[in-house]
Enzyme design. Sequence first.
Site, mmCIF file in Angstrom:
data_model
loop_
_atom_site.group_PDB
_atom_site.id
_atom_site.type_symbol
_atom_site.label_atom_id
_atom_site.label_comp_id
_atom_site.label_asym_id
_atom_site.label_seq_id
_atom_site.Cartn_x
_atom_site.Cartn_y
_atom_site.Cartn_z
ATOM 1 N N ALA A 40 0.603 -1.696 -0.074
ATOM 2 C CA ALA A 40 0.024 0.039 0.243
ATOM 3 C C ALA A 40 1.000 1.388 0.058
ATOM 4 O O ALA A 40 0.968 2.467 -0.543
ATOM 5 C CB ALA A 40 -1.013 0.344 0.792
ATOM 6 N N TYR A 41 2.004 1.158 0.964
ATOM 7 C CA TYR A 41 3.099 3.206 0.917
ATOM 8 C C TYR A 41 3.734 2.723 -0.894
ATOM 9 O O TYR A 41 3.648 3.508 -0.939
ATOM 10 C CB TYR A 41 3.655 2.347 1.936
ATOM 11 C CG TYR A 41 4.579 3.364 2.310
ATOM 12 C CD1 TYR A 41 4.269 4.606 3.013
ATOM 13 C CD2 TYR A 41 6.669 3.102 1.259
ATOM 14 C CE1 TYR A 41 4.924 5.595 3.023
ATOM 15 C CE2 TYR A 41 6.987 3.676 1.897
ATOM 16 C CZ TYR A 41 7.288 5.308 2.840
ATOM 17 O OH TYR A 41 7.643 6.108 2.538
ATOM 18 N N THR A 42 3.851 1.670 -1.322
ATOM 19 C CA THR A 42 4.489 2.343 -1.827
ATOM 20 C C THR A 42 3.674 1.928 -3.282
ATOM 21 O O THR A 42 4.511 3.008 -4.566
ATOM 22 C CB THR A 42 5.746 0.817 -2.257
ATOM 23 O OG1 THR A 42 4.583 -0.666 -2.568
ATOM 24 C CG2 THR A 42 6.485 0.563 -1.740
#
Length: 246
Positions: free
Chosen positions: A154-156
Amino acid sequence: MTTTNNTRVALVTGGSGGIGAAVVERLARDGFAVAVHYAGNAERAEKLVAEIAAAGGQAIAVGGDVADEVAMAEAFKATSEAFGGIDVVVNTAGIMALSPIASLDLDVLDRMHRTNIRGTFVVSQLAANQVRDGGAVINFSTSVKKVALPGYAAYTASKGAVDALTMVLAKELAGRDITVNAVAPGPVATPLFLDGKDEETIERMANMNPLHRLGTPDDIAEVVAFLAGPCRWINGQVVYANGGMV
């Protein structure tokens, strides 16, 4: 508090701590008047402003949620009113939550993407309309995109959106001599990175690059200072600052 004609002005989102604070301190040393943006810690931002003033520099604190276009318009306005304009915008503000895709709470996904994607878009939109010709916009991505570590999807994904936005904005500002780039740090020893990680995980990630250490906020601030200052021929790029992590 209008600056002299030769003083450049920078607004740094997330500037009250971690990488953002290092960027603020470095730009102030380089002679910039700096607006130190904070989301929730006004005291820390004001302390940094006082330290810069004590060293002979110029700084103010401005607050607001980066994803709130009204609040950020006020932050840009306060910066311009204090210093006479804005030359550089550095958008370090971001949040990170780690979880496997299968079990990620979608509310967490929405919250992270609101800050990292919408927030970057809001700040970039304001910068596109207000940064003076000859200036720079510097967003923040991540090197973890390249290694596809479990738990970081999700972060990337949110930072992949930052990359795309950055490259498009560089072309949309053609003719104004404004550079737009993203800095993509590798693991950096900040609370954002260290929180929730055991010593074994930290050591393993430190050894993912041939320098065998974590980055420091000053390492990243050095790259930002280059893009904000003397560098005029790097544009529309994602600059990986990670000690050689692949």
